[in-house]
Scaffold this active site. Structure first.
Site, short mmCIF file in Angstrom:
data_model
loop_
_atom_site.label_atom_id
_atom_site.label_comp_id
_atom_site.label_asym_id
_atom_site.label_seq_id
_atom_site.Cartn_x
_atom_site.Cartn_y
_atom_site.Cartn_z
N GLN A 1 -14.31 2.87 2.03
CA GLN A 1 -13.74 2.46 0.75
C GLN A 1 -13.50 3.67 -0.14
O GLN A 1 -14.42 4.44 -0.41
CB GLN A 1 -14.68 1.48 0.02
CG GLN A 1 -14.10 0.95 -1.29
CD GLN A 1 -15.03 -0.04 -2.00
OE1 GLN A 1 -16.23 -0.09 -1.72
NE2 GLN A 1 -14.47 -0.80 -2.91
N ASP B 1 0.85 -1.19 0.00
CA ASP B 1 0.00 0.00 0.00
C ASP B 1 0.89 1.23 0.00
O ASP B 1 1.85 1.33 0.78
CB ASP B 1 -0.91 -0.02 1.24
CG ASP B 1 -2.02 1.02 1.15
OD1 ASP B 1 -1.73 2.20 0.89
OD2 ASP B 1 -3.18 0.64 1.36
N HIS C 1 -10.46 -4.93 -2.49
CA HIS C 1 -9.12 -5.13 -1.95
C HIS C 1 -9.18 -5.51 -0.48
O HIS C 1 -10.07 -5.06 0.24
CB HIS C 1 -8.24 -3.89 -2.14
CG HIS C 1 -8.88 -2.62 -1.67
ND1 HIS C 1 -9.84 -1.95 -2.40
CD2 HIS C 1 -8.70 -1.90 -0.54
CE1 HIS C 1 -10.21 -0.86 -1.74
NE2 HIS C 1 -9.54 -0.80 -0.61
N PHE C 2 -8.23 -6.32 -0.10
CA PHE C 2 -8.09 -6.74 1.30
C PHE C 2 -6.81 -6.10 1.82
O PHE C 2 -5.74 -6.28 1.24
CB PHE C 2 -7.97 -8.27 1.41
CG PHE C 2 -9.20 -9.01 0.93
CD1 PHE C 2 -9.43 -9.19 -0.43
CD2 PHE C 2 -10.12 -9.51 1.82
CE1 PHE C 2 -10.56 -9.86 -0.88
CE2 PHE C 2 -11.26 -10.19 1.38
CZ PHE C 2 -11.48 -10.36 0.03
N HIS C 3 -6.95 -5.34 2.91
CA HIS C 3 -5.76 -4.79 3.56
C HIS C 3 -5.22 -5.85 4.53
O HIS C 3 -5.99 -6.44 5.29
CB HIS C 3 -6.13 -3.58 4.42
CG HIS C 3 -6.68 -2.40 3.68
ND1 HIS C 3 -5.89 -1.32 3.34
CD2 HIS C 3 -7.93 -2.12 3.23
CE1 HIS C 3 -6.65 -0.41 2.72
NE2 HIS C 3 -7.89 -0.87 2.65
N ASN D 1 -13.02 -2.98 3.00
CA ASN D 1 -14.05 -1.95 3.04
C ASN D 1 -14.95 -2.02 1.80
O ASN D 1 -14.47 -2.21 0.69
CB ASN D 1 -13.41 -0.56 3.10
CG ASN D 1 -12.56 -0.37 4.34
OD1 ASN D 1 -12.88 -0.88 5.40
ND2 ASN D 1 -11.46 0.37 4.21
P1 5GP Z 1 -9.71 1.84 0.91
O1 5GP Z 1 -9.85 3.09 1.71
O2 5GP Z 1 -10.41 1.95 -0.43
O3 5GP Z 1 -10.09 0.59 1.66
O4 5GP Z 1 -8.16 1.69 0.65
C1 5GP Z 1 -7.53 2.06 -0.52
C2 5GP Z 1 -6.05 1.92 -0.30
O5 5GP Z 1 -5.39 1.98 -1.54
C3 5GP Z 1 -5.45 3.02 0.58
O6 5GP Z 1 -4.84 2.44 1.72
C4 5GP Z 1 -4.44 3.70 -0.34
O7 5GP Z 1 -3.24 4.07 0.32
C5 5GP Z 1 -4.17 2.65 -1.39
N1 5GP Z 1 -3.84 3.19 -2.69
C6 5GP Z 1 -4.54 4.12 -3.41
N2 5GP Z 1 -3.93 4.37 -4.58
C7 5GP Z 1 -2.83 3.57 -4.63
C8 5GP Z 1 -1.81 3.37 -5.61
O8 5GP Z 1 -1.78 3.98 -6.66
N3 5GP Z 1 -0.84 2.47 -5.30
C9 5GP Z 1 -0.84 1.75 -4.15
N4 5GP Z 1 0.15 0.88 -3.94
N5 5GP Z 1 -1.80 1.91 -3.20
C10 5GP Z 1 -2.79 2.80 -3.44
#
Ligand code: 5GP
Ligand code: ZN
Length: 139
Positions: A95, A32, A101-103, A88
């Site tokens: 989200q 991330d 996606h899974f963190h 999320n």
């Molecule tokens: P969400 O809030 O949708 O669950 O998480 C999205 C995640 O994607 C965030 O933790 C953010 O840092 C990550 N993210 C967004 N854009 C990019 C990207 O271009 N490259 C990478 N490696 N991570 C990304």
């Protein structure tokens, strides 16, 4: 959102670079870019789906397998004390990227990470009502 303007689809296509952790035929794991902790990994299906409910179950299972493998590496190689798996769906959940996606977030004693967990108390009326609704939907 379509696959053409999806940032994660662009990563899968190689149009945007990423730090690749693991790749299978159907799943990609990468670091991330905005980590909550060192070793924060995202696990995504290569096929575009906005939220979990729209995914084929087999593809979700493929993601889960990679989440397990990344979890082992986080524990064994990074030496994390624990980790959170977070997924999320929808803006209300946090989200931001509309590609499933899974963190996998490594946790270390005293890292100070946390979130509000305002637990209520399950009452009989609510339990019976929600159970009936869910069971009807699940068939
Ligand atoms: P969400 O809030 O949708 O669950 O998480 C999205 C995640 O994607 C965030 O933790 C953010 O840092 C990550 N993210 C967004 N854009 C990019 C990207 O271009 N490259 C990478 N490696 N991570 C990304
Ligand atoms: Zn996508």
């Amino acid at each position: 959102m379509t696959t053409t303007d999806c940032i994660f689809c662009k990563i899968i296509a190689g149009d945007i670079p990423c730090w690749k952790v693991l790749e299978t035929e159907t799943v990609l794991a990468f670091l991330d870019v905005g980590p909550l902790a060192e070793g924060h990994v995202l696990v995504i299906p290569k096929e575009h789906h906005a939220t979990l409910d729209g995914m084929p179950e087999d593809l979700a299972a493929d993601c889960a397998r990679v989440v397990v493998r990344v979890s082992r590496a986080v524990r064994e190689a990074l030496g994390a004390d624990g980790w959170n798996v977070l997924q999320n769906n929808g803006r209300v959940s946090g989200q931001a990227v509309d590609h499933v996606h899974f963190h996998v977030i490594p946790r270390r004693d005293g890292d100070g990470l946390g979130y509000r967990w305002n637990a209520g108390k399950l009452g009989e009326e609510a339990a019976e009502r929600v159970l009936a609704t869910l069971q009807k939907s699940l068939g």
